[in-house]
Write a protein that holds these residues in place. Structure first.
Motif, short mmCIF file in Angstrom:
data_model
loop_
_atom_site.label_atom_id
_atom_site.label_comp_id
_atom_site.label_asym_id
_atom_site.label_seq_id
_atom_site.Cartn_x
_atom_site.Cartn_y
_atom_site.Cartn_z
N TYR A 19 -8.82 3.73 -10.08
CA TYR A 19 -9.22 4.18 -9.44
C TYR A 19 -8.32 4.37 -8.27
O TYR A 19 -8.27 5.87 -8.39
N CYS A 20 -8.58 3.86 -7.58
CA CYS A 20 -7.95 3.81 -6.15
C CYS A 20 -7.27 2.29 -5.89
O CYS A 20 -7.46 1.68 -4.98
N PRO A 21 -5.72 2.38 -5.84
CA PRO A 21 -5.37 1.18 -4.78
C PRO A 21 -6.22 0.88 -3.66
O PRO A 21 -6.05 0.09 -3.22
N ARG A 22 -5.88 1.68 -3.06
CA ARG A 22 -6.56 1.71 -1.40
C ARG A 22 -8.40 1.40 -1.58
O ARG A 22 -8.52 0.66 -0.59
N GLN A 23 -9.01 2.09 -2.28
CA GLN A 23 -10.31 1.98 -2.50
C GLN A 23 -10.99 0.29 -3.09
O GLN A 23 -11.14 -0.58 -2.01
N CYS A 24 -9.56 -0.74 -3.91
CA CYS A 24 -9.62 -1.71 -4.59
C CYS A 24 -9.44 -2.62 -3.07
O CYS A 24 -9.99 -3.80 -3.24
#
Length: 223
Positions: A19-24
């Motif tokens: 979904y989003c590497p930063r969210q991870c």
């Protein structure tokens, strides 16, 4: 795979990464979490699957909130539902099928498929059994969608596991990149992708202004 990896990636992180590497990174490294409409609906929707109750249906046993892990792949987590079929009452398991529950509807990307495929990798290692397919059940459609664990999906899952591990064992949280998915993310106020986007746009405008000024000065020198 034959080696065991020291860092185990949570199964949920695989979907978060796609979904989003930063969210991870924000969720699994910085322990950031905020509730919004979508996460609240998901919690209610998962109440039964998260109950941990086991249900017997003849030679089939429905296992809920099953803890799964793989030392070879370096992943761990909880499978919403696993349907196990036994050869006979009290006999050995002959088939296992993971079923992942999602509150929304089928998505254009493959994050949900990767998550349920990773569950299958764990089950194959834990029970020494081949798991050829699983299911995704979506609340909006109230339908199951079969997910064949073919070579393409298994390769994609292996790549996502590798990339997510790099993010979660790194020392720098990925920078925000604004996308339409940011509107649905509960961490949008922690991430501030709009601010970073505006900052980048401002910096670009400054560079463009400097370039135009420099070009204008150069043209004036030519006169």
């Amino acid at each position: 795979m034959s080696t065991r990896l020291s860092y185990s990636v949570p199964l949920a992180a695989l979907q978060h990464y796609l979904y989003c590497p930063r969210q991870c990174a924000l969720i699994h490294l910085e322990c950031a979490w905020e509730e919004n409409q979508f996460t609240a609906e998901g919690n209610v929707f998962h109440e039964r699957a998260d109950s941990g109750m086991t249900e017997n249906r003849g030679l089939k046993k429905v296992l809920r909130s099953l803890h799964v892990s793989s030392g070879q792949w370096g992943i761990h987590g909880i499978a919403d539902v696993v349907e196990a079929v036994y050869s006979k009452k009290g006999g050995e398991v002959v088939a296992m099928t993971p079923v992942e529950y999602k509150v929304g509807k089928p998505k254009p990307h493959r994050a949900d498929e990767v998550q349920v495929c990773a569950q299958a990798l764990c089950l194959e290692e834990m029970f020494a059994i081949e798991v050829p397919a699983g299911f995704l059940f979506y609340g909006k459609t109230q339908r199951r969608f079969e997910v064949p664990f073919d070579k393409e999906l298994r390769s994609l899952t292996a790549l996502v596991i590798q990339n997510a591990r790099k993010v979660l064992t790194g020392i720098i949280t990925p920078l925000p990149r604004y996308s339409k998915g940011c509107k649905s993310c509960s961490l949008v106020h922690d991430c501030l992708p709009d601010v970073c986007r505006e900052h980048r746009q401002t910096m670009k405008a400054r560079v463009d202004d400097v370039f135009e000024d420099s070009l204008g000065a150069s043209e004036a020198d030519d006169l």
